[in-house]
Write an enzyme that holds these catalytic residues in place. Structure first.
Site, PDB file in Angstrom:
ATOM      1  N   GLU A 141       0.852  -1.198   0.000  1.00 49.34           N
ATOM      2  CA  GLU A 141       0.000   0.000   0.000  1.00 49.34           C
ATOM      3  C   GLU A 141       0.881   1.239   0.000  1.00 49.34           C
ATOM      4  O   GLU A 141       1.524   1.561   1.000  1.00 49.34           O
ATOM      5  CB  GLU A 141      -0.923  -0.004   1.233  1.00 49.34           C
TER       6      GLU A 141
ATOM      7  N   ARG B  38       0.717  10.207   0.203  1.00 50.11           N
ATOM      8  CA  ARG B  38       1.054  11.286   1.122  1.00 50.11           C
ATOM      9  C   ARG B  38       2.296  12.039   0.703  1.00 50.11           C
ATOM     10  O   ARG B  38       2.664  13.022   1.338  1.00 50.11           O
ATOM     11  CB  ARG B  38       1.346  10.706   2.512  1.00 50.11           C
TER      12      ARG B  38
ATOM     13  N   LYS C 284     -11.279  -1.478   6.151  1.00 49.12           N
ATOM     14  CA  LYS C 284     -10.165  -1.124   7.025  1.00 49.12           C
ATOM     15  C   LYS C 284     -10.761  -0.699   8.369  1.00 49.12           C
ATOM     16  O   LYS C 284     -11.834  -0.070   8.389  1.00 49.12           O
ATOM     17  CB  LYS C 284      -9.393   0.015   6.355  1.00 49.12           C
TER      18      LYS C 284
HETATM   19  O1  LIG Z   1      -2.376   6.962   5.070  1.00 51.49           O
HETATM   20  C1  LIG Z   1      -3.488   6.505   5.268  1.00 51.49           C
HETATM   21  O2  LIG Z   1      -4.336   6.377   4.380  1.00 51.49           O
HETATM   22  C2  LIG Z   1      -3.920   6.094   6.606  1.00 51.49           C
HETATM   23  O3  LIG Z   1      -5.066   5.832   6.798  1.00 51.49           O
HETATM   24  C3  LIG Z   1      -2.994   5.980   7.704  1.00 51.49           C
HETATM   25  C4  LIG Z   1      -2.205   4.685   7.768  1.00 51.49           C
HETATM   26  O4  LIG Z   1      -3.001   3.581   7.541  1.00 51.49           O
HETATM   27  C5  LIG Z   1      -1.577   4.625   9.093  1.00 51.49           C
HETATM   28  O5  LIG Z   1      -0.821   5.791   9.289  1.00 51.49           O
HETATM   29  C6  LIG Z   1      -0.661   3.473   9.298  1.00 51.49           C
HETATM   30  O6  LIG Z   1      -0.507   3.409  10.667  1.00 51.49           O
HETATM   31  P1  LIG Z   1       0.822   3.011  11.397  1.00 51.49           P
HETATM   32  O7  LIG Z   1       1.121   1.582  11.040  1.00 51.49           O
HETATM   33  O8  LIG Z   1       0.468   3.181  12.834  1.00 51.49           O
HETATM   34  O9  LIG Z   1       1.889   3.964  10.941  1.00 51.49           O
END
Ligand SMILES: O=C(O)C(=O)C[C@H](O)[C@H](O)COP(=O)(O)O
Length: 209
Positions: free
Chosen positions: A45, A49, A132
């Site tokens: 994925e 960003r 999700k």
């Molecule tokens: O970017 C996106 O679309 C999101 O929804 C956020 C990510 O899924 C999380 O930031 C992952 O979370 P961590 O594994 O805690 O870093």
């Protein structure tokens, strides 16, 4: 006949963990994807960003065995850009009618983000039952999802947000969970591909009985 839900689930079943990637430099795309695939994590994925995210998707698609999706898809316009770059699945932190309808019309697997029973019911109403759960730990962790999913048994989840190698087994033990998402395998900066592959290998075996 394969349903939409089956196609989303097929992506979720590629591995117990979907790496959530925030890639700052397109030059890192191929080495990171190769390391993750070699470690047993083929579903990737790429979050939209960073400015180079679409180029990262294109580059990762050249890696044999990789199934490359786009994360942080917030709108139909994000979806179109991701599909043009070759994304094979989409992940969103939430769900809007515009995004949901666009994904169903394009017939592209979308994992919409949900955090509570109302979100899940709205997603089910729109035709999404592979979801999700975000932000997974902040939204209450495994006990919350276990409780919420009991009356909503048709929904299955990829919890993401605060998932770690330590808590992933608790998530993966839930009937409602097919896989988890997490960013821990690929920290920021110049990739240490040997470590990424090693961490991916560990992640690929999480939840195994
Ligand atoms: O970017 C996106 O679309 C999101 O929804 C956020 C990510 O899924 C999380 O930031 C992952 O979370 P961590 O594994 O805690 O870093």
């Amino acid at each position: 006949m394969t349903t939409y839900s089956d196609r989303v689930e097929a992506v979720m079943r590629l591995a117990p963990v979907v790496p959530v990637l925030v890639i700052e430099d397109v030059a890192h795309a191929v080495p990171i994807a190769e390391a993750l695939v070699a470690g047993g994590l083929p579903a990737l994925e790429v979050t939209l960003r960073t400015p180079c995210a679409l180029d990262v998707i294109k580059a990762m698609k050249t890696v044999p065995g990789a199934t490359v999706g786009a994360g942080t898809v917030l709108s139909p316009s994000d979806m179109e850009k991701a599909l043009d770059a070759g994304a094979e699945f989409l992940v969103s932190p939430g769900l809007t009618p515009a995004l949901g309808e666009a994904a169903l019309k394009a017939d592209v697997p979308l994992l919409p983000g949900t955090a509570n029973a109302t979100d899940i019911m709205l997603a089910l109403d729109m035709g999404f039952d592979r979801l999700k759960f975000f932000p997974a730990m902040a939204a209450g962790g495994p006990p919350a999802l276990k409780a919420i999913s009991a009356p909503l048994a048709s929904a299955k989840f990829c919890p993401t947000g605060g998932v770690t190698p330590e808590n992933a087994p608790q998530w993966l033990a839930l009937d409602a969970v097919i896989c988890v998402g997490g960013s821990w395998m690929v920290p920021k900066g110049t990739p240490d591909v040997a470590k990424i592959e090693a961490d991916a290998r560990i992640a690929s075996k999480l939840g195994a009985a």
